[in-house]
Structures are given as C-alpha cells and as structure tokens.
Enzyme design. Structure first.
Site, PDB file in Angstrom:
ATOM      1  N   GLY A 174       0.786  -1.223   0.000  1.00 17.06           N
ATOM      2  CA  GLY A 174       0.000   0.000   0.000  1.00 17.06           C
ATOM      3  C   GLY A 174       0.821   1.279   0.000  1.00 17.06           C
ATOM      4  N   LYS A 175       2.001   1.207  -0.620  1.00 19.29           N
ATOM      5  CA  LYS A 175       2.843   2.411  -0.718  1.00 19.29           C
ATOM      6  C   LYS A 175       2.147   3.476  -1.558  1.00 19.29           C
ATOM      7  CE  LYS A 175       6.710   1.252  -2.555  1.00 19.29           C
ATOM      8  NZ  LYS A 175       6.847   1.517  -3.985  1.00 19.29           N
TER       9      LYS A 175
ATOM     10  N   TYR B  38      -1.990  -9.306 -16.284  1.00 19.97           N
ATOM     11  CA  TYR B  38      -1.543 -10.299 -15.299  1.00 19.97           C
ATOM     12  C   TYR B  38      -0.219  -9.900 -14.668  1.00 19.97           C
ATOM     13  CZ  TYR B  38      -5.051 -13.671 -16.752  1.00 19.97           C
ATOM     14  OH  TYR B  38      -6.230 -14.313 -17.010  1.00 19.97           O
TER      15      TYR B  38
ATOM     16  N   GLU C  46       6.933   8.660  -5.599  1.00 22.71           N
ATOM     17  CA  GLU C  46       6.943   7.274  -5.135  1.00 22.71           C
ATOM     18  C   GLU C  46       7.850   6.449  -6.031  1.00 22.71           C
ATOM     19  OE1 GLU C  46       3.181   5.194  -5.451  1.00 22.71           O
ATOM     20  OE2 GLU C  46       4.149   3.294  -4.936  1.00 22.71           O
TER      21      GLU C  46
ATOM     22  N   ASP D  88      16.075  -3.828  -4.678  1.00 17.84           N
ATOM     23  CA  ASP D  88      15.935  -4.281  -6.062  1.00 17.84           C
ATOM     24  C   ASP D  88      17.064  -3.672  -6.896  1.00 17.84           C
ATOM     25  OD1 ASP D  88      13.538  -5.273  -5.183  1.00 17.84           O
ATOM     26  OD2 ASP D  88      12.283  -3.779  -6.205  1.00 17.84           O
ATOM     27  N   ILE D  89      17.709  -4.484  -7.724  1.00 14.57           N
ATOM     28  CA  ILE D  89      18.823  -3.977  -8.529  1.00 14.57           C
ATOM     29  C   ILE D  89      18.359  -2.826  -9.410  1.00 14.57           C
ATOM     30  CG2 ILE D  89      20.344  -4.541 -10.487  1.00 14.57           C
ATOM     31  CD1 ILE D  89      20.747  -7.253  -9.282  1.00 14.57           C
ATOM     32  N   GLU D  90      17.195  -3.005 -10.073  1.00 16.49           N
ATOM     33  CA  GLU D  90      16.794  -2.007 -11.056  1.00 16.49           C
ATOM     34  C   GLU D  90      16.346  -0.686 -10.429  1.00 16.49           C
ATOM     35  OE1 GLU D  90      13.925  -4.246 -13.253  1.00 16.49           O
ATOM     36  OE2 GLU D  90      12.410  -4.112 -11.667  1.00 16.49           O
TER      37      GLU D  90
ATOM     38  N   CYS E 101     -15.537   0.265 -23.432  1.00 17.85           N
ATOM     39  CA  CYS E 101     -14.590   0.098 -24.526  1.00 17.85           C
ATOM     40  C   CYS E 101     -14.834  -1.233 -25.241  1.00 17.85           C
ATOM     41  CB  CYS E 101     -13.157   0.250 -24.019  1.00 17.85           C
ATOM     42  SG  CYS E 101     -12.037   0.708 -25.346  1.00 17.85           S
ATOM     43  N   LEU E 102     -14.044  -2.269 -24.949  1.00 19.50           N
ATOM     44  CA  LEU E 102     -14.318  -3.569 -25.560  1.00 19.50           C
ATOM     45  C   LEU E 102     -15.752  -4.011 -25.248  1.00 19.50           C
ATOM     46  CD1 LEU E 102     -13.224  -6.108 -27.044  1.00 19.50           C
ATOM     47  CD2 LEU E 102     -12.697  -7.022 -24.789  1.00 19.50           C
TER      48      LEU E 102
ATOM     49  N   HIS F  70     -13.361   5.171 -21.546  1.00  9.49           N
ATOM     50  CA  HIS F  70     -13.293   4.539 -20.220  1.00  9.49           C
ATOM     51  C   HIS F  70     -13.749   5.524 -19.149  1.00  9.49           C
ATOM     52  CE1 HIS F  70     -11.025   0.878 -21.335  1.00  9.49           C
ATOM     53  NE2 HIS F  70     -10.526   1.640 -22.291  1.00  9.49           N
TER      54      HIS F  70
ATOM     55  N   GLU G   8     -14.534   5.008 -16.242  1.00  6.62           N
ATOM     56  CA  GLU G   8     -14.075   4.635 -14.899  1.00  6.62           C
ATOM     57  C   GLU G   8     -12.880   5.467 -14.413  1.00  6.62           C
ATOM     58  OE1 GLU G   8     -13.958   2.694 -17.601  1.00  6.62           O
ATOM     59  OE2 GLU G   8     -12.155   1.439 -17.695  1.00  6.62           O
TER      60      GLU G   8
HETATM   61  N1  GLN Z   1      -9.357  -4.114 -28.133  1.00  7.01           N
HETATM   62  C1  GLN Z   1     -10.255  -3.028 -28.387  1.00  7.01           C
HETATM   63  C2  GLN Z   1      -9.634  -1.934 -29.223  1.00  7.01           C
HETATM   64  O1  GLN Z   1      -8.442  -1.867 -29.341  1.00  7.01           O
HETATM   65  C3  GLN Z   1     -10.777  -2.453 -27.075  1.00  7.01           C
HETATM   66  C4  GLN Z   1      -9.741  -1.790 -26.259  1.00  7.01           C
HETATM   67  C5  GLN Z   1     -10.141  -1.567 -24.832  1.00  7.01           C
HETATM   68  O2  GLN Z   1     -11.075  -2.154 -24.338  1.00  7.01           O
HETATM   69  N2  GLN Z   1      -9.422  -0.703 -24.127  1.00  7.01           N
HETATM   70  O3  GLN Z   1     -10.314  -1.112 -29.765  1.00  7.01           O
END
Ligand code: GLN
Length: 548
Positions: A17-18, A55, A142, A149-151, A383-384, A509, A511
């Site tokens: 939580g830095k 991931y 931050e 860490d080396i890097e 988006c997607l 987006h 969000e």
């Molecule tokens: N893969 C889709 C595109 O490139 C949606 C990208 C996304 O959801 N940010 O348009």
C-alpha cells in the site's frame, strides 16, 4: 515558495500500500491548502505499462494527455482529486531511451555514458520538469518496487543526490515497510524493517518517517523499538494497520499526525484547517448496513482484481452514492463459453463488460451481452464491452453469427467493429492507440444525456478499433441509438438500446474519471437501473462534492 519534495520508498515486500499511502498523504496536504502533484518512478524497462499484460501489471491507467501509466496514478487521482499528466510516470525505459537517443545525436560527444551521472541526471531532470511545468508547492514521489531491487538503484541514487541539490529543509524521505506477524508466538516483527532501513542507509538515504504497515495492531513498544533501531523520532513512526476501507487511509494518517510532522520537517505552516467531513461521511457510509446489489463483472483477467481496479472503484463510488452495498461477482468469460458460471451471472442484477484486448474469452462476453439484452438486465460496456455489445446486437439484427470485430476475425463479412483509419499504417504497439481525452457530443433525450445532464463531455480513451459507420443505419433501424458521437460525427462514442431499461456501452473509459465523492454519472445511472431491477429504493442522500 521553493518546491518541496516528499519521497516514498518501500521496504521488506511490495504490495503493502505504498501507492495508497502516498496518495493519502497527498490528500492530507491538499486539505491544508497546498497544491500537490504526485510522480511515480517505475524501475522496469518497459517505456510504459501499455504493452504489459494485466496479469503482470494490473490495470493500465490512462491520463488526460493519453499517457498509459501505472495503476497507482489512479489512486493519486482518486484520493487527491487531481488530474495528472505524462510527466507523472517515469520508467527506466523512458530514461534509457532518452539518454541513448541523445548519445546517438552526439549530445555527449567524447563522453562515456554511465548510470552515474547520465542516467541519474536524466531521472533528476524528469523530477525537476514536473515542478517546472506545474505550479505546485509539494511534489510527492513514489519509487516502485522495494529497496534492494537492482533495477531501483539508479532512482534511489538520484533521490539521494536530490537532498544535497535542493536542500535538507526541502526534502523528506518516507519509508513504507511491513511488519510480519508470527502466528506461533503471536507477535509482530520489526527485524525486516530494520534491515531494509539499513539497506537504505547503505546507499546514503536516511528515512525521516517510517510508515509501518501490518495486519495487526502495532503497540507503543514496537514504535519505540522501530524509532530506536531505525534512528527516527517516535512520532515519525506511523503505525498503519490494514483497513478493509480503502478511503479510510487518509483519516487514519491524519489521526497519526503524519501531515503535521511532514510540514514541520519542510518548514511549512498549514494554510487552512483540514475539513474531513465529507470523507468521514464517506467512511461512515461504507460501514453502514446497506441493501446489497449484485453486479457481475465479466472479464478475462478476473483472477487478478487489480486488472479492473478503476472499474471496481467506480462501481463502489456509485454504490456509496446510492446507499447500497456492491457485491461484485467476478465471472470469467471463458467459463461462460464452457457453459459454466451462468448461475453467478443470473444471480446478478447487472452486467459489466470492461475493456480488453485479444480474442480469448470474447464469445463468452458476447453471450453475456446477449443474455443482458434478451433478459433486459442492465448492462454497462466499457470500450471492448461496448464493441461486444454492438457485435451481439449486429448478430441479432443481421441474423448472422459472422458479425464481428476485425480484431478477432479479419475476414468477417460483417466487420461492425473495425480498425480506425488512422490506425491502419501503425506497426509499433506501444503508445499508438487512440489515447486520452476526446470530446463527445450527447444526443438529447437519450439515457446517456439524461445521466450526464450536459450536452458535451470529455472522456479518456484507449483503443484501436471503432464502430464501423457503414453499419450505423442498419443498427439504428433495429433500435440501437448512438447517443454520444465525436463533434464531427465520425466516431461513435456511446451506443445504447432504446428497448431496454439500461444497455449502454462507451468507446471510452468513464471509470478513470470517477471519484469517491463524485461518482461518474454513467456508473450511477447504471447502478440505479440495477437497483431498480433488484427492487431496491435509491432515495439516498448523496455524498457528492464539487470538483476542486
Ligand atoms: N481491443 C479493443 C480496441 O483496441 C478495445 C480496447 C479496450 O477495451 N481498451 O479497440
């Protein structure tokens, strides 16, 4: 006033939580009337996280200017309620790319290019550039990763040098560490903290403040011990027990007196008394028993919740605003394809399909969109998620399962989602999407316009593909409305269904612009529809603040 700097390093382990601590400290200072900005120094060699798998890295947070950045920048923006810029995220990749291109240009003719001073100077230049380009009083910086860490070493060396460059009175080093709990003896251990402080000192940085994170309460004796072994004042040892309420962190740090200590170290006087009333109300609201609404998030990185950090936060903000408790079900789209996890989806009163790339799990998300359309379950596509909602609707309208995006099927006879014209010639993957803030005009009388209550908005984008205008008339004739378009009408930014309580997708987006005290109108409208379906009244008193 001379710009002041507060540096945050991490010790013992990462993920304690830095970023949240830095963000919360930023809020404490803003509450005292200071202009602050936050910069994240990321030691990895990618130029930005845009090309990394979620991931590996969690969500990629996009800024107004289109910079693709670390998700900690999302914490900074949400906690401090600021808008950051490209200079706020520096990576080893950017630093080396710049130094190497200068070397090729001949800027250092005759010189041997070395980590010290060339790389460290470039890091310092980027730190300085932020203060030069923004009129801020305090810069919070931050460093990603943990000490050792080396890097990370060139970054720490640059920070060490900065203390003598800009003066002891203008710099504070905060070290955020972790106290492990030993179950067998029932105690918290300070030894790893002592070691990481020793490591930090060995490179010439003596921390002024230690934020000790832990899952258990930290007693006074432990604070004494840390103060003594790490050579900091006792009141500069800040105990930070884990809280399940993210937005409580600024209040806890306030109580611990960290802001007053930092200001004293920097020779500053608070410009006003902090007003925490709306944050306190927010936290009270989180604690209150509330009716529960279940929303399914259908994605392909659902094992790693960090991959959808801003989406989850935006949903939480809207839920708080409406006075309900969000129960978020994480549904893996490939499971839906295998005829599994459908119960999870069916138990929810709303479906969110967030952004994403690549073909894995696409059909599962399309199935979720079909289910939402047919069963009239509120659906929010981001988006997607918007593109897939359009594909699903086109398959229905054309009565053909071949409608698709050329991202997933290059030879589809019905490319309802296609590469944007300006994307066709691009071969580099990094930083080349349609990125950042673009205006969007709203059509009166639509769900989108009703939610926003304005005629034009600006939202953040990150995509290569778009709705293919050749299909607009057909889709419209079957009940899809393009409620948000670019000012020249060339790009569809929002699509919604007219014969549905709430089925809406945005090419952008939303969000990224939601704030705890100012939820995004589309998320609020979506969740309102979810509550309606669940039979929950939402006449709650909102916790809304004006933008500051
Ligand atoms: N893969 C889709 C595109 O490139 C949606 C990208 C996304 O959801 N940010 O348009």
């Amino acid at each position: 006033m001379t710009t002041k700097y507060i540096f945050f390093t991490g010790g013992v382990v990462s993920s304690v939580g830095k970023g949240v601590t830095a963000a919360a400290v930023g809020r404490l200072l803003k509450e005292r009337g200071f202009n602050v900005i936050v910069q994240k120094l990321d030691p990895y060699i990618n130029v930005d996280p845009g090309t990394m798998s979620p991931y590996q890295h969690g969500e990629v947070f996009v800024l107004d200017d289109g910079a693709e950045t670390d998700l900690d920048l999302g914490h900074y923006e949400r906690f401090i309620d600021i808008r950051l810029n490209r200079l706020c995220n520096v990576t080893t990749g950017q630093v080396y790319a710049e130094v190497i291109s200068k070397e090729r240009r001949g800027d250092y003719l005759g010189g041997t290019i070395q980590v010290i001073p060339h790389i460290t100077n470039e890091i310092k230049r980027r730190i300085g550039a932020l203060a030069k380009n923004t009129s801020v009083d305090i810069v919070l910086i931050e460093v990603g990763g943990t000490v050792g860490d080396i890097e990370g070493q060139p970054f720490l060396e640059a920070l060490r040098q900065l203390r003598s460059d800009i003066g002891r009175e203008n710099t504070v080093y905060v070290h955020v560490t972790w106290l492990p709990y030993i179950g067998a003896t029932g105690e918290l251990k300070t030894k790893p903290t002592q070691h990481s402080v020793r490591e930090l000192r060995s490179i010439g940085i003596s921390p002024d403040v230690i934020v000790a994170r832990s899952d258990m309460p930290i007693d006074d004796g432990l604070r004494d011990k840390i103060a003594q072994f790490c050579d900091v004042e006792k009141r500069a040892v800040i105990p930070m027990e884990t809280t399940p309420i993210l937005y409580e962190v600024p209040l806890l740090l306030e109580k611990a007196g960290v802001a007053d200590y930092l200001l004293q170290r920097l020779g500053l006087q608070a410009r006003r008394t902090p007003n925490w009333s709306s944050w306190e109300r927010l936290v009270e609201e989180v604690r209150r028993d509330k009716p529960v609404v279940k929303v399914a998030l259908v994605g392909k990185y659902v094992e790693l919740h960090d991959a959808y950090m801003s989406v989850r936060e935006a949903l939480k903000h809207a839920a708080l605003h409406l006075g309900v408790e969000l129960d978020l079900a994480w549904v893996h789209s490939t499971e839906l394809e295998k005829d599994r996890s459908w119960d999870e989806l069916r138990q929810a009163d709303g479906v969110v399909v967030p952004g994403g790339f690549g073909s894995r799990g696409i059909e599962g998300k399309i199935m979720a969109a079909r289910y939402a359309r047919q069963e009239k379950v509120p659906y929010l596509g981001l988006c997607l998620g918007m593109q897939l909602m359009v594909i699903e609707f086109a398959r229905y309208a054309l009565n053909s399962d071949e409608a698709n995006s050329t991202e997933f099927d290059r030879t589809t006879p019905y490319p309802v989602i296609d590469l944007m014209a300006e994307q066709r010639q691009i071969s580099d993957m990094g930083g080349t999407m349609r990125l950042g803030l673009y205006p969007c005009c709203l059509k009166p009388g639509t769900i989108a316009a009703g939610a926003y209550q304005v005629e034009q908005v600006e939202e953040r984008h990150r995509h290569r593909f778009e709705l293919n205008n050749d299909f607009r008339i057909l889709l419209e004739s079957r009940g899809m409305r393009f409620s948000g378009v670019s000012p020249d009408d060339k790009l569809v930014e929002i699509a919604e269904l007219s014969e549905h309580p709430f089925m809406l997708g945005t090419q952008f987006h939303p969000e990224f612009l939601s704030r705890p005290n100012r939820p995004h109108p589309l998320f609020t409208a979506f969740l309102q529809a979810v509550c309606q379906r669940a039979g929950i009244a939402t006449d709650h008193k909102p916790v809304i603040e004006e933008a500051s």
